[in-house]
Scaffold this motif. Sequence first.
Motif, PDB file in Angstrom:
ATOM      1  N   VAL A   1      -4.489   4.297  -2.054  1.00  0.00           N
ATOM      2  CA  VAL A   1      -4.018   3.433  -0.964  1.00  0.00           C
ATOM      3  C   VAL A   1      -3.651   4.317   0.224  1.00  0.00           C
ATOM      4  O   VAL A   1      -2.837   5.230   0.083  1.00  0.00           O
ATOM      5  CB  VAL A   1      -2.791   2.599  -1.391  1.00  0.00           C
ATOM      6  N   LYS A   2      -4.215   4.038   1.396  1.00  0.00           N
ATOM      7  CA  LYS A   2      -4.041   4.915   2.552  1.00  0.00           C
ATOM      8  C   LYS A   2      -2.594   4.971   3.021  1.00  0.00           C
ATOM      9  O   LYS A   2      -2.064   6.051   3.288  1.00  0.00           O
ATOM     10  CB  LYS A   2      -4.936   4.448   3.697  1.00  0.00           C
ATOM     11  N   ASP A   3      -1.942   3.815   3.147  1.00  0.00           N
ATOM     12  CA  ASP A   3      -0.571   3.786   3.634  1.00  0.00           C
ATOM     13  C   ASP A   3       0.055   2.434   3.288  1.00  0.00           C
ATOM     14  O   ASP A   3      -0.568   1.603   2.619  1.00  0.00           O
ATOM     15  CB  ASP A   3      -0.491   4.040   5.143  1.00  0.00           C
ATOM     16  N   LYS A   4       1.281   2.209   3.759  1.00  0.00           N
ATOM     17  CA  LYS A   4       1.982   0.969   3.428  1.00  0.00           C
ATOM     18  C   LYS A   4       1.271  -0.244   4.005  1.00  0.00           C
ATOM     19  O   LYS A   4       1.285  -1.322   3.403  1.00  0.00           O
ATOM     20  CB  LYS A   4       3.429   1.031   3.932  1.00  0.00           C
ATOM     21  N   HIS A   5       0.643  -0.104   5.162  1.00  0.00           N
ATOM     22  CA  HIS A   5      -0.080  -1.224   5.756  1.00  0.00           C
ATOM     23  C   HIS A   5      -1.205  -1.698   4.833  1.00  0.00           C
ATOM     24  O   HIS A   5      -1.385  -2.901   4.611  1.00  0.00           O
ATOM     25  CB  HIS A   5      -0.648  -0.827   7.120  1.00  0.00           C
ATOM     26  N   ASP A   6      -1.959  -0.753   4.299  1.00  0.00           N
ATOM     27  CA  ASP A   6      -3.032  -1.119   3.372  1.00  0.00           C
ATOM     28  C   ASP A   6      -2.463  -1.679   2.073  1.00  0.00           C
ATOM     29  O   ASP A   6      -3.069  -2.548   1.443  1.00  0.00           O
ATOM     30  CB  ASP A   6      -3.909   0.096   3.068  1.00  0.00           C
ATOM     31  N   LEU A   7      -1.302  -1.173   1.672  1.00  0.00           N
ATOM     32  CA  LEU A   7      -0.660  -1.690   0.466  1.00  0.00           C
ATOM     33  C   LEU A   7      -0.289  -3.157   0.640  1.00  0.00           C
ATOM     34  O   LEU A   7      -0.503  -3.976  -0.265  1.00  0.00           O
ATOM     35  CB  LEU A   7       0.597  -0.860   0.159  1.00  0.00           C
ATOM     36  N   ILE A   8       0.237  -3.510   1.816  1.00  0.00           N
ATOM     37  CA  ILE A   8       0.598  -4.909   2.069  1.00  0.00           C
ATOM     38  C   ILE A   8      -0.653  -5.786   2.098  1.00  0.00           C
ATOM     39  O   ILE A   8      -0.627  -6.938   1.669  1.00  0.00           O
ATOM     40  CB  ILE A   8       1.417  -5.021   3.369  1.00  0.00           C
ATOM     41  N   ASP A   9      -1.772  -5.243   2.593  1.00  0.00           N
ATOM     42  CA  ASP A   9      -3.030  -5.981   2.529  1.00  0.00           C
ATOM     43  C   ASP A   9      -3.372  -6.333   1.081  1.00  0.00           C
ATOM     44  O   ASP A   9      -3.799  -7.453   0.776  1.00  0.00           O
ATOM     45  CB  ASP A   9      -4.174  -5.165   3.130  1.00  0.00           C
ATOM     46  N   LEU A  10      -3.189  -5.372   0.194  1.00  0.00           N
ATOM     47  CA  LEU A  10      -3.461  -5.611  -1.222  1.00  0.00           C
ATOM     48  C   LEU A  10      -2.502  -6.648  -1.810  1.00  0.00           C
ATOM     49  O   LEU A  10      -2.898  -7.501  -2.611  1.00  0.00           O
ATOM     50  CB  LEU A  10      -3.348  -4.300  -2.005  1.00  0.00           C
ATOM     51  N   LEU A  11      -1.242  -6.592  -1.391  1.00  0.00           N
ATOM     52  CA  LEU A  11      -0.265  -7.563  -1.878  1.00  0.00           C
ATOM     53  C   LEU A  11      -0.613  -8.966  -1.390  1.00  0.00           C
ATOM     54  O   LEU A  11      -0.470  -9.947  -2.122  1.00  0.00           O
ATOM     55  CB  LEU A  11       1.145  -7.184  -1.402  1.00  0.00           C
TER      56      LEU A  11
END
Length: 214
Positions: free
Chosen positions: A42-52
Motif C-alpha cells: 500500500v503506497k500511503d494512507k490515502h491508498d489505504l482508505i481507498d481499499l477500506l
Amino acid sequence: MTVDRIVAAAFELVEADGLEQLSMRKLADRLGIQAPTLYWHVKDKHDLIDLLAEALFAGFSLDQLPDTEDWRDGLSSFGHAFRRYLLSRRDAAQILANRFVLGPHMLTHLERLLGWLRRSGLGDRESADALIMCLVYIHGFVLWETTPMSGPVARGEAPRNYLKEVHEELQGLSREALPNTVALADQLTRTGNDERFTFGLACLLDGITAQTRP
C-alpha cells in the motif's frame, strides 16, 4: 501478507481508535511487520482508505433491498439500509465521503442506482447529479449524527443529557428577542434521527420527482 489481511487489520484499528488515529506505522505494528513491507503493498494512507472504501461497499449487499422497478421505492430502501450500515461501522461515512474508487463492488452499486434514476425519466446529467446528491445526503447525515455535538459530549457526556441542558437554556432565552428559537426548543432538542432522516430523504426524492416532470 495480503491486501485482505491489511484491510482487516486497518478496520480493527479504526473500530478501536477511529479513522483519524489510523496511521501506516500503527498498521505495520498491528500486522507485526516492518513499515517497508507494508509500503510494498500500500503506497500511503490515502491508498489505504481507498481499499477500506471498496471493502465497505463489498460489505453492503444490494440483494437485501426489495426487488422493485419503482425507482423511488428503490432509492428510498437503499437510503435507509445504507444509513443503517454506515452507522454499524465506525467512521464508515468518513471513509466513503467523496470517495470515487472504481472497484468492482462500488461499480455494482453505481450500476443499480443509476439504473433506477434513468428509469425515472431524468436525463443523463440529471441522473448522475441526483445519485451524487443522494449519496451526499446519506453520508452527510451519518457524519452529522455521529459527530459529537459539543465539547462535553466529546469528553463523554451522554448526548441525551446534553440535549436536556440545551433545552433548558433555550427555554430560558428571551421570547421577545428570539421568539422562533424559544418556540421550537422542543423540536430542536428532541431525539429521533430516524424521523429526521426519513423526512430529509423524502424531501430529496420529492425534488428529484419534480425534475422528471415535462
